[in-house]
Each structure stands twice: as C-alpha cells, then as structure tokens.
Design a protein around this motif. Structure first.
Motif, mmCIF file in Angstrom:
data_model
loop_
_atom_site.group_PDB
_atom_site.id
_atom_site.type_symbol
_atom_site.label_atom_id
_atom_site.label_comp_id
_atom_site.label_asym_id
_atom_site.label_seq_id
_atom_site.Cartn_x
_atom_site.Cartn_y
_atom_site.Cartn_z
ATOM 1 N N LYS A 70 10.431 4.279 -10.090
ATOM 2 C CA LYS A 70 9.690 5.668 -9.693
ATOM 3 C C LYS A 70 10.051 5.788 -8.156
ATOM 4 O O LYS A 70 10.159 6.880 -7.806
ATOM 5 C CB LYS A 70 8.207 5.180 -9.839
ATOM 6 N N THR B 262 4.246 8.924 -1.261
ATOM 7 C CA THR B 262 2.886 8.456 -1.782
ATOM 8 C C THR B 262 2.586 8.626 -3.331
ATOM 9 O O THR B 262 1.732 8.769 -3.645
ATOM 10 C CB THR B 262 2.124 9.465 -1.085
ATOM 11 N N SER C 219 2.177 8.079 -7.099
ATOM 12 C CA SER C 219 1.538 6.847 -7.715
ATOM 13 C C SER C 219 2.499 5.865 -8.406
ATOM 14 O O SER C 219 3.191 6.536 -9.128
ATOM 15 C CB SER C 219 0.402 7.662 -8.640
ATOM 16 N N GLY C 220 2.053 4.729 -8.345
ATOM 17 C CA GLY C 220 2.851 3.793 -8.941
ATOM 18 C C GLY C 220 4.277 3.495 -8.239
ATOM 19 O O GLY C 220 4.970 2.508 -9.076
ATOM 20 N N GLY D 47 0.205 5.485 -0.297
ATOM 21 C CA GLY D 47 -1.033 6.300 -0.194
ATOM 22 C C GLY D 47 -2.373 5.655 -0.327
ATOM 23 O O GLY D 47 -2.758 4.743 0.468
ATOM 24 N N ASP D 48 -2.993 5.815 -1.214
ATOM 25 C CA ASP D 48 -4.446 5.211 -1.102
ATOM 26 C C ASP D 48 -4.708 3.822 -2.143
ATOM 27 O O ASP D 48 -5.540 3.323 -2.496
ATOM 28 C CB ASP D 48 -5.641 6.118 -1.573
ATOM 29 N N GLU D 49 -3.466 3.413 -2.856
ATOM 30 C CA GLU D 49 -3.410 2.340 -3.731
ATOM 31 C C GLU D 49 -2.455 1.430 -3.266
ATOM 32 O O GLU D 49 -1.511 1.615 -2.142
ATOM 33 C CB GLU D 49 -3.140 2.964 -5.125
ATOM 34 N N VAL E 158 0.280 -1.317 -4.864
ATOM 35 C CA VAL E 158 1.461 -1.116 -5.955
ATOM 36 C C VAL E 158 1.792 -2.702 -6.133
ATOM 37 O O VAL E 158 2.581 -2.966 -5.225
ATOM 38 C CB VAL E 158 2.569 -0.073 -5.822
ATOM 39 N N LYS F 251 0.846 -1.254 0.104
ATOM 40 C CA LYS F 251 0.064 -0.090 -0.063
ATOM 41 C C LYS F 251 0.778 1.414 0.054
ATOM 42 O O LYS F 251 1.748 1.568 0.909
ATOM 43 C CB LYS F 251 -0.977 0.077 1.254
#
Length: 373
Positions: free
Chosen positions: A276, A301, A303-304, A263-265, A267, A261
C-alpha cells in the motif's frame, strides 16, 4: 517521465506457484530461504552463467529465484554475492557483475557512470521485490510495541537511553517496559536498507533526524554495528535491549517488531501494508521510460500503509557485449518479475508481489535489453 501516481488498481497481483533462488557467496544474506520446485519459466530457454552482486536483504528471495530459474533452464546458473547494495551498484558500473541487486535506485551520477560499461543508454532500475523494513528489538517479555517516527529517530540517535523511557511508555499504555538499556544496532556496510530507513526518518521526523538519507550510517551516532542483514539480526538476537532495522524476512525467533504510526493509526508490519505504501509512490523524475525507479512517499497518511518499506531493484545494463549474456539477463529477469517468480519470493521472504502495473512496467523494461550490434 511524467510523475503519475500508481493507482489503487495497482493492487497486489495474485500469483501462480513456482520457485527460484540465487547462490549467496557470503554469509550475510537474509534468513528464511527456501528451495525451488518444478516450474516453467516464462520465455525461451537460455544457458550460461550469470553473475550478480548486491543487497543482502533479498537473500531468501534470491535463493528461491536461482532454484526455480535453474530448474526451468538446465544449462543456466546464477551466482550472487550479497555484499550490500552499494557494492552491487559499483559492480554493475565497473563491469564486474552482469546485474546488481540494490535496495536503492541508481543516483543520477551513477547512471551517467554506467554508460561506460552498459552502452550509451547506461543501466536501468527494474523493481523486483517489495518488503517492509522491521524495527526489530530484543526486549524480554515484550513482542509488540507502538512507535512513531520521532520516537524511532530518538532511539537510533541515542536520545532515548532506556526502554521504559516516558516517550515509549506514552505510546504503549498497559505495556510493562523494563528498565533496560537501549542498544541501537546499525549496518556497517553501504546498505540500501540503511538508505531506505534513513530516508523514512529524514522525511517523517526531520526535526530529530537531521542527517540526510544515505547508505552509510552516520559515524557520529552511538551504538553497535554489523555487516549485512543477518549480521545485525544476530547481534540484536544475542543482546537484550538491542534494536535494529532489517528486512522483515530476516526477523524471527524472540525478536519483537514495532507498529508504526501513520496518520492517526498504528500500522502493523506486513507485506500488504508495504505494498500500500508503494502504491503511493511516483516515478522518479527525469528518468528514461524504461527505467522503473520509484520515489516513495514516506509521509503518506494512507490507511493501512506501512511507510518503512524498501523496493529492491535489479540494476541491469541496457546493452551487453554479447547476445548470449543479453538473453541470459532477459531470461532471468523475466522469470523474477513473472507471476511464479513473485509468488515464490513472497513464499520465501514474506515480500509483497509486484502490482500488475509495476509488473507490466518491469516486463516492458526487460524487453529493451539488447546486445551490441
């Protein structure tokens, strides 16, 4: 050196074909090795034997690097013993190796100690390999799980005893989790992979992981242990319910891996996601301009981004006794960070090639290596 972010334009470099490798003088190197192919290494031809000691996580890449470098330099040989990052750093400091492989950059006190054998400027850290660290598990019938930092920390501290624990179930709705004992497996040797994994836990779950990041696993914690990357992977493969942390290049077969996890996703593990995370890193404060050590942001945080990542370094002297050795080190390291070297490592080990920004920094650092006057 001023701490500036590696920009988004530091995307993964597109790489030309090639091959490389290193002879592993032990059995704890990562699996998935591949041989070299005909290729032209960057720079002038060199001869001699180069000796390295260090990280086992880069076993597949090191095997590839040796093959390609030797193919392009018929009179050159590279020997490498994958005894762990800690052993590698000790070897470069005491002069028993000409380069070290380490999944953790030299500490300030190690840099100071290196000046005795490496000249007044000491040793420098050159990034050569970026790879995600897998949270790999043997849970029959389950190959994918979603985990957050707190849950991972509790698993490895022995605070979650069974795979059907409510904390794991809450993150994995719809997954049938067995009533099976969790057996954490850690590295027994001084390991850069351990340093990076505990660095992530200490930063992302400090309320649970109360130990400092370190290359030696906390002796008070429960579980089993094994030497080297392939050692822990073998124990987990042979033990239903076991879980470990290991370079992703070594994880295969029936083992599952966790999405982490951020952030909110959640990966999924991949070389691209690891790259990244490295892009969000900063140069380590207080280092010389030719030292390319990177401070990773474990709480990113972005994304990805997959933050359970290691950057493996080749630690080299700034000054060698002879021009032959200096030229050999420069030739090998130039090959390792070249387009073809990075492509071959990626093919062999599922690693992420250095970004163009890091590649340029690494090449500039290598050019400063010299021999005593």
């Amino acid at each position: 050196m001023k701490a500036t972010h590696f920009g988004r334009n530091a995307a993964i470099a597109v790489i030309a074909a090639g091959a490389l490798a290193l002879t592993a003088c032990g059995s704890d190197n990562a699996t998935g090795t591949t041989g070299g192919t005909q290729s032209a290494a960057s720079g002038p031809k060199v001869t001699g034997t180069l000796t390295g000691i260090g990280a086992s996580s880069t076993g597949a890449a090191m095997d590839a690097w040796k093959a390609g470098f030797s193919a392009a330099n018929s009179g050159a040989t590279v020997q490498y013993s994958p005894d762990g990052s800690g052993a590698g750093r000790k070897a470069i400091i005491d002069g028993s190796a000409q380069f070290a492989g380490s999944d953790a950059y030299l500490k300030d006190e190690e840099l100071e100690s290196s000046k005795a054998k490496c000249g007044p400027e000491g040793a420098i850290n050159i990034p050569v390999y970026i790879s995600p660290i897998a949270v790999a598990f043997n849970v029959p019938g389950v190959t994918d799980l979603k985990l957050d930092a707190v849950t991972v920390a509790k698993i490895f501290r022995g605070e979650i005893a069974n795979w059907n624990d409510p904390a794991i179930a809450a993150l994995n709705e719809g997954v049938t989790l067995p009533d099976l004992k969790v057996t954490p497996v850690n590295r027994s040797d001084d390991s850069g992979t351990t340093t990076n994994f505990t660095d992530y836990l200490a930063a992302a779950a400090p309320e649970v992981w109360t130990d400092k990041a370190a290359g030696i696993w906390p002796a008070t914690l429960p579980g089993e242990n094994a030497k080297g990357t392939s050692g822990v992977v073998k124990v987990v493969t042979d033990t239903p319910g076991a879980v470990t942390y290991a370079d992703d290049s070594a994880v295969s077969g029936k083992l599952g891996t966790a999405s982490i996890k951020v952030g909110d996703e959640f990966v999924k593990i991949s070389a691209e996601a690891a790259a990244k995370a490295v892009e969000a890193g900063k140069p380590v404060d207080g280092r010389a301009a030719n030292d390319v050590a990177i401070k990773l942001d474990r709480k990113t945080t972005a994304s990805g981004a997959y933050p359970v990542v290691l950057v493996s370094y080749h630690v080299v002297c700034t000054t060698y006794e002879t021009k032959e050795v200096a030229d050999l080190v420069k030739g090998f390291e130039t090959y390792v960070v070249s387009d073809e070297g990075q492509k071959t490592a990626a093919d062999a080990a599922k690693s992420a090639p250095l970004s163009k920004t890091l590649q340029d920094k690494a090449k500039a650092a290598i050019e400063t290596i010299k021999a005593k006057a």
